[in-house]
Design a protein around this motif. Structure first.
Motif, PDB file in Angstrom:
ATOM      1  N   SER A 244       0.735  -1.323   0.028  1.00  0.00           N
ATOM      2  CA  SER A 244      -0.136  -0.117   0.149  1.00  0.00           C
ATOM      3  C   SER A 244       0.903   1.285  -0.007  1.00  0.00           C
ATOM      4  O   SER A 244       1.669   1.345   0.698  1.00  0.00           O
ATOM      5  CB  SER A 244      -0.884  -0.084   1.161  1.00  0.00           C
ATOM      6  N   PRO A 245       0.415   2.147  -0.799  1.00  0.00           N
ATOM      7  CA  PRO A 245       1.183   3.481  -0.856  1.00  0.00           C
ATOM      8  C   PRO A 245       0.932   4.014   0.190  1.00  0.00           C
ATOM      9  O   PRO A 245       0.450   5.434  -0.058  1.00  0.00           O
ATOM     10  CB  PRO A 245       0.702   3.821  -2.191  1.00  0.00           C
ATOM     11  N   MET A 246       1.753   3.940   1.155  1.00  0.00           N
ATOM     12  CA  MET A 246       1.096   4.673   2.497  1.00  0.00           C
ATOM     13  C   MET A 246       2.137   6.161   2.691  1.00  0.00           C
ATOM     14  O   MET A 246       1.660   7.142   2.833  1.00  0.00           O
ATOM     15  CB  MET A 246       1.382   3.872   3.528  1.00  0.00           C
ATOM     16  N   GLU A 386      10.806   5.855   7.631  1.00  0.00           N
ATOM     17  CA  GLU A 386      10.149   7.071   7.342  1.00  0.00           C
ATOM     18  C   GLU A 386      11.144   7.887   6.428  1.00  0.00           C
ATOM     19  O   GLU A 386      12.452   7.565   6.349  1.00  0.00           O
ATOM     20  CB  GLU A 386       9.792   7.965   8.626  1.00  0.00           C
ATOM     21  N   ARG A 393       6.358  17.089   6.679  1.00  0.00           N
ATOM     22  CA  ARG A 393       5.165  17.285   6.985  1.00  0.00           C
ATOM     23  C   ARG A 393       5.132  17.429   8.257  1.00  0.00           C
ATOM     24  O   ARG A 393       4.181  18.185   8.782  1.00  0.00           O
ATOM     25  CB  ARG A 393       4.298  16.041   6.231  1.00  0.00           C
TER      26      ARG A 393
ATOM     27  N   ASP B  20      -2.748   9.210  11.560  1.00  0.00           N
ATOM     28  CA  ASP B  20      -1.646   9.875  11.387  1.00  0.00           C
ATOM     29  C   ASP B  20      -1.561  11.143  12.407  1.00  0.00           C
ATOM     30  O   ASP B  20      -2.431  11.340  12.955  1.00  0.00           O
ATOM     31  CB  ASP B  20      -1.721  10.488   9.874  1.00  0.00           C
ATOM     32  N   GLU B  72       5.119   7.184  13.010  1.00  0.00           N
ATOM     33  CA  GLU B  72       5.617   5.940  12.751  1.00  0.00           C
ATOM     34  C   GLU B  72       6.890   5.767  13.733  1.00  0.00           C
ATOM     35  O   GLU B  72       6.727   4.234  14.321  1.00  0.00           O
ATOM     36  CB  GLU B  72       6.377   5.940  11.365  1.00  0.00           C
ATOM     37  N   ASP B 101      -4.904   8.068   2.930  1.00  0.00           N
ATOM     38  CA  ASP B 101      -4.524   7.146   2.282  1.00  0.00           C
ATOM     39  C   ASP B 101      -3.847   6.022   2.992  1.00  0.00           C
ATOM     40  O   ASP B 101      -3.457   5.034   2.749  1.00  0.00           O
ATOM     41  CB  ASP B 101      -3.336   7.425   0.895  1.00  0.00           C
ATOM     42  N   ASN B 102      -3.209   6.624   4.281  1.00  0.00           N
ATOM     43  CA  ASN B 102      -2.912   5.922   5.416  1.00  0.00           C
ATOM     44  C   ASN B 102      -3.576   4.926   6.034  1.00  0.00           C
ATOM     45  O   ASN B 102      -3.106   4.042   6.964  1.00  0.00           O
ATOM     46  CB  ASN B 102      -1.980   6.719   6.102  1.00  0.00           C
ATOM     47  N   VAL B 103      -4.911   5.097   5.815  1.00  0.00           N
ATOM     48  CA  VAL B 103      -5.821   4.310   6.505  1.00  0.00           C
ATOM     49  C   VAL B 103      -5.470   2.908   6.521  1.00  0.00           C
ATOM     50  O   VAL B 103      -5.797   1.905   7.539  1.00  0.00           O
ATOM     51  CB  VAL B 103      -7.390   4.536   6.297  1.00  0.00           C
ATOM     52  N   LEU B 104      -5.357   2.460   5.370  1.00  0.00           N
ATOM     53  CA  LEU B 104      -4.837   1.007   5.138  1.00  0.00           C
ATOM     54  C   LEU B 104      -3.961   0.325   5.906  1.00  0.00           C
ATOM     55  O   LEU B 104      -4.029  -0.597   6.309  1.00  0.00           O
ATOM     56  CB  LEU B 104      -4.843   0.624   3.425  1.00  0.00           C
ATOM     57  N   ARG B 105      -2.909   1.289   6.136  1.00  0.00           N
ATOM     58  CA  ARG B 105      -1.611   0.919   6.509  1.00  0.00           C
ATOM     59  C   ARG B 105      -2.120   0.740   8.168  1.00  0.00           C
ATOM     60  O   ARG B 105      -1.608  -0.071   9.074  1.00  0.00           O
ATOM     61  CB  ARG B 105      -0.743   1.840   6.676  1.00  0.00           C
ATOM     62  N   TRP B 106      -2.883   1.533   8.748  1.00  0.00           N
ATOM     63  CA  TRP B 106      -3.286   1.749  10.249  1.00  0.00           C
ATOM     64  C   TRP B 106      -4.034   0.294  10.382  1.00  0.00           C
ATOM     65  O   TRP B 106      -4.048  -0.129  11.533  1.00  0.00           O
ATOM     66  CB  TRP B 106      -4.129   2.922  10.691  1.00  0.00           C
ATOM     67  N   ARG B 108      -3.781  -2.277   8.854  1.00  0.00           N
ATOM     68  CA  ARG B 108      -2.880  -3.615   8.774  1.00  0.00           C
ATOM     69  C   ARG B 108      -2.119  -3.550  10.266  1.00  0.00           C
ATOM     70  O   ARG B 108      -2.024  -4.777  10.905  1.00  0.00           O
ATOM     71  CB  ARG B 108      -1.673  -3.454   7.879  1.00  0.00           C
TER      72      ARG B 108
END
Lengths: 649, 216
Positions: A244-246, A386, A393, B20, B72, B101-106, B108
């Motif tokens: 996934s492109p996180m 990271e 950001r 995030d 992270e 977009d980071n929701v998927l990562r969370w 996981r």
């Protein structure tokens, strides 16, 4: 004058009463101290008159070596009005006063911290008197450190820099030389940051022909990184994040990718070239070094790119060598050898064509990277997942929410003009500050500038939340960005370990806190064990941001300064015997902060043992200490712990 | 983990707040537990928590909500706190595409570290900044559907949907727990069948219908 004495006496009497009530074993011991006492009344002004307060400060000045109850003289400092300095020595009144304030505990004088209520900033004249004519601190800084350790300063630009940046034995000339040369290094780091922002702008112009203004969007960097497919960044991400492109997806990245797809391939070629030739590769190389795939040393013979440009930059190689050399000199912190820095003073005004100068810049950067690479090559590697774009950001997110406690302590920065603030914000690519007033925008922009430069300087750590908490007090006191950056970098030499991804640093520190508690109070420790809290995780935040969240701005600086003084003393190799003369019986320790944290837990032992039955509750207690801590009591207790336990820990 | 304690409250539910950096987790927590909002709330270092006791279907439920650092770097520490959590509020910022977009990562992260039955609510926070919106409600809804999450847009600043989001999570948790309790009883009575006599079977099924408690 008389009035003043009465005030002191009353206060001290009160204090004495308080002490006796708190079951501590104090008794008046005049016989030992009496003959050695001289009393000074100092009236002077802090000059800023912010609070217009009358502050009473007293401190013990060490005299000759002397164990239990040896000689010394007590000085009383008070801030009365902004009207300059008046000194009066009144022996008789002083003796009477001394009778009320000199305690002894088990036959020896108590730490002067216990008696301290307020601090003051050293006046320029006093500050000057600490130095010899060639600008060296007298006696290798012992007197200076002694003053700081006993808590008589409010940090100023000068002593924050002395404690974090310079060798205590350095002369003014040496410091000036380091300052000049380090300023250039900082400027190079900043230039790289700006280049990265600019590349983004350029690439977005190439892509969208929108002709957007400079610094359009710091997040765009991630687009560039993403769409150019830089191997290191990508592979790093893949290895840790799966498909996934996180991390790097920013708002427009998909748009850019699409555009790249729609346009001819040349375009995306172009883009990756743009990225390649920018400072980005350096960022990437820094990252690579942290991944553990290739040892740091390999990085030093890394870039074929640099070689390909060699002919172009050969004329600059000399000065680069100079920079490189002086860089190493600085790392060694031996300012005595900085003569090589003279060679790079010349390149300041060099008029090189843009392209060439850029390459020079990059080569310099390579050198910088190499030296920082060698600096940390021996450290264990951690897997950073990271990257610079993420740090950029988060730095901005944190910068705009820095609080405004500092404003009262930095009048010049508080009065910064709107235009200056906006300009700086624009130059560092800071946006979304609409709700802030100019001085806070300025503060936030300085945070961004320095933190971003730090991520390039120390790519293994990069940026971690909490670091802005550490920097904010420093930039409030140190008004020059380069000075502040190097103070911060000096500060971070130790603090950076707390932010390591592998948690080695933080675990070590929590272990020490745990050990201190175990040695000092086995009952409390057993209770913690029962709650499975003996790892002291509940003080995690205190360790990471060094009490910044629990103490006020001023208290924080007071505590940090004393902690820094201890660390500076250790760096300078000031031994226990030299401290023997200083009445502070505790030898300097690298871990004073941890003793202070343990002290703060121990202060609550009764509550913890009797009331708390889970780690959660202790953590909540620790997190709700803000505004309830007495920094001097904390230091005093910490000091006591050091005296008793430093051999065991 | 759902603890049942006799006094003060009937259930203690542990809920984690994840997402995030800068999406507003800490403000969601302070809005829910203290009805406070602070525009300049500081970044969370490690974990923090707060509790609030409320009524869910007539039961007193104590919600212990763990607010985690978004970066992270703190993941190793914060993920230890996923253990025992029965609910999660996964927050993104509707004005920052990346946080969505980071929701998927969370997700996981949760699958790796949390209980597999954890109730997850996705919250698109900062709905008050509609003019800066970068994530459409439709996008979020379709993601929530495909991942099997509840979804709500919230605003800690305007106190919009915060209460509702937590209420929904707590209700879901409560119902799952009740269902589990019932299932446990049924399976208990099920195993009782072959072992017991006919008389016993009748007794046990009677009990199962009347009393949700296995004190035969």
């Amino acid at each position: 004058m008389v009035n003043a004495f009465i005030r002191v006496t009353d206060r001290e009497k009160k204090k004495q009463k308080g002490r006796q009530n708190s079951n501590r074993d104090f008794s008046l011991d005049l016989t030992v101290v009496f003959p050695y006492i001289a009393i000074f009344m100092l009236f002077f002004s802090t000059g800023d008159g912010i609070e217009g307060l009358r502050k009473w400060i007293l401190f013990a000045e060490a005299s000759t070596a002397g164990g239990g109850g040896g000689g010394g003289f007590w000085s009383y400092y008070s801030v009365v009005s902004p009207s300059g300095i008046a000194i009066a020595v009144t022996a008789m009144a002083g003796i009477a006063l001394a009778a009320t304030i000199v305690y002894s505990r088990r036959g020896s004088l108590k730490s002067p911290w216990a008696l301290r209520k307020r601090k003051y900033a050293l006046q320029p004249k006093q500050w000057k008197s600490l130095f010899t004519p060639d600008g060296k601190l007298g006696d290798g800084g012992v007197k200076f450190l002694k003053k700081v350790r006993s808590g008589v300063f409010t940090p100023t630009n000068c002593d924050v820099c002395m404690l974090n940046r310079y060798d205590l034995n350095s002369s003014k000339e040496e410091r000036d030389s380091i300052r000049r040369q380090k300023r250039k290094e900082f400027e190079r780091l900043r230039k790289r940051c700006r280049q990265i922002l600019k590349r983004v702008e350029n690439s977005s112009t190439v892509k969208e022909t929108a002709g957007n203004n400079c610094n359009e969007d710091s997040e765009d960097l991630s687009q560039v990184v993403d769409s150019s497919g830089l191997e290191d960044v990508d592979s790093g991400r893949r290895s840790t994040e799966g498909e996934s492109p996180m991390v790097d997806d920013s708002e427009n990245s998909s748009k850019v990718k699409e555009t790249a797809g729609n346009n001819c391939n040349e375009d995306s070629e172009d883009l990756s070239q743009v990225v390649d030739s920018s400072g980005l590769e350096d960022v990437v190389s820094g990252r690579r070094s942290t991944k553990g795939e290739s040892p740091m040393v390999d990085d030093s013979d890394r870039p074929p790119r640099g070689q390909s440009h060699q002919t172009l930059v050969s004329s600059d190689s000399d000065s680069e060598g100079g920079i490189d050399k002086s860089e190493i000199t600085c790392e060694d912190n031996s300012p005595g050898e900085t003569e090589s820095s003279g060679s790079d003073t010349s390149d300041e005004d060099e008029n090189i064509p843009l392209f060439a100068s850029e390459i020079t810049e990059e080569n310099n950067i390579d050198k910088d990277d190499n030296s920082s690479a060698s600096r940390i090559k021996s450290r264990s590697k951690s897997h950073a997942d990271e990257d610079f774009a993420t740090w950029q950001r988060i730095i901005r997110v944190d910068a705009v929410r820095a609080n405004d406690e500092w404003i009262a302590y930095s009048s010049t920065q508080a009065l910064v003009s709107e235009m200056k603030a906006y300009q700086l914000a624009e130059s560092v690519g800071l946006k979304e500050y609409d709700h802030l007033e100019p001085c806070r925008i300025y503060h936030a922009a300085r945070l961004v500038a320095i933190l971003e430069a730090y991520t390039l300087y120390d790519p293994e750590i990069g940026y971690c939340q909490g670091m802005s908490d550490l920097l904010s007090p420093i930039i409030s006191v140190v008004e020059d960005d380069s000075e502040a950056f190097w103070c911060f970098a000096g500060f971070m030499k130790k603090a950076r370990h707390n932010f390591r991804l592998d948690e080695v640093g933080i675990r070590r520190q929590l272990n020490i806190v745990s050990k201190i508690i175990k040695c000092k109070d086995s009952h409390l420790y057993r209770h913690l064990e029962e709650l499975q809290a003996e790892d002291c995780f509940f003080v995690y935040r205190m360790v990471v941001v060094l009490f910044r969240r629990e103490l006020s701005f001023e208290q924080t600086l007071c505590l940090w300064e004393v902690v820094w003084a201890d660390q500076a003393a250790i760096r300078a190799g000031i031994t226990k015997t030299s401290w023997g003369r200083m009445r502070l019986r505790a030898p300097p320790t690298d871990d004073l902060l941890l003793y202070a944290i343990a002290a703060c837990v121990l202060q609550r032992r009764k509550l913890i043992i009797e009331m708390y039955s889970s780690m959660d509750e202790i953590m909540r207690e620790c997190h709700s200490m803000a505004g309830r801590l007495d920094v001097w009591k904390l230091l005093d207790d910490a000091h006591g712990l050091v005296v008793n336990l430093h051999d065991k820990i | 983990m759902a603890y049942k304690v006799d006094h003060e409250y009937d259930y203690l539910f542990k809920i984690v707040l994840i997402g995030d950096s800068g999406v507003g987790k800490s403000n969601i927590l302070s809005r829910f537990t203290r009805n406070e909002f602070c525009l300049e709330s500081k970044s969370t270092i490690g974990v923090e928590f707060a509790t609030r006791t409320l009524q869910v279907e007539g039961k007193t439920v104590k919600a212990q909500i763990w607010d985690t650092a978004g970066q992270e770097r703190y993941r190793a520490i914060t993920s230890a706190y996923y253990r025992g959590a029965v609910g999660a509020l996964l927050v993104y910022d509707i004005t920052k595409r990346q946080t969505f977009d980071n929701v998927l990562r969370w997700l996981r992260e949760l699958r790796d570290h949390a209980d597999s039955n954890i109730v997850i609510m996705m919250a698109g926070n900062k709905s008050d900044l509609n003019h800066l919106r970068a994530v459409s409600t439709e996008d979020a809804q379709s993601l929530a559907e495909s991942e099997g999450l509840s979804f709500m847009e919230t605003s800690a600043l305007e106190a919009f949907n915060i209460e509702k989001a937590f209420q929904t999570v707590l209700l879901d948790i409560y119902q799952i727990i009740r269902k589990k309790a019932l299932a446990a009883q049924e399976s208990a009575s099920g195993t009782g069948v072959p072992q017991g006599t006919t008389i016993n079977v009748n007794n046990m099924s009677d009990n199962a219908n009347k009393k949700p408690c296995c004190s035969t």
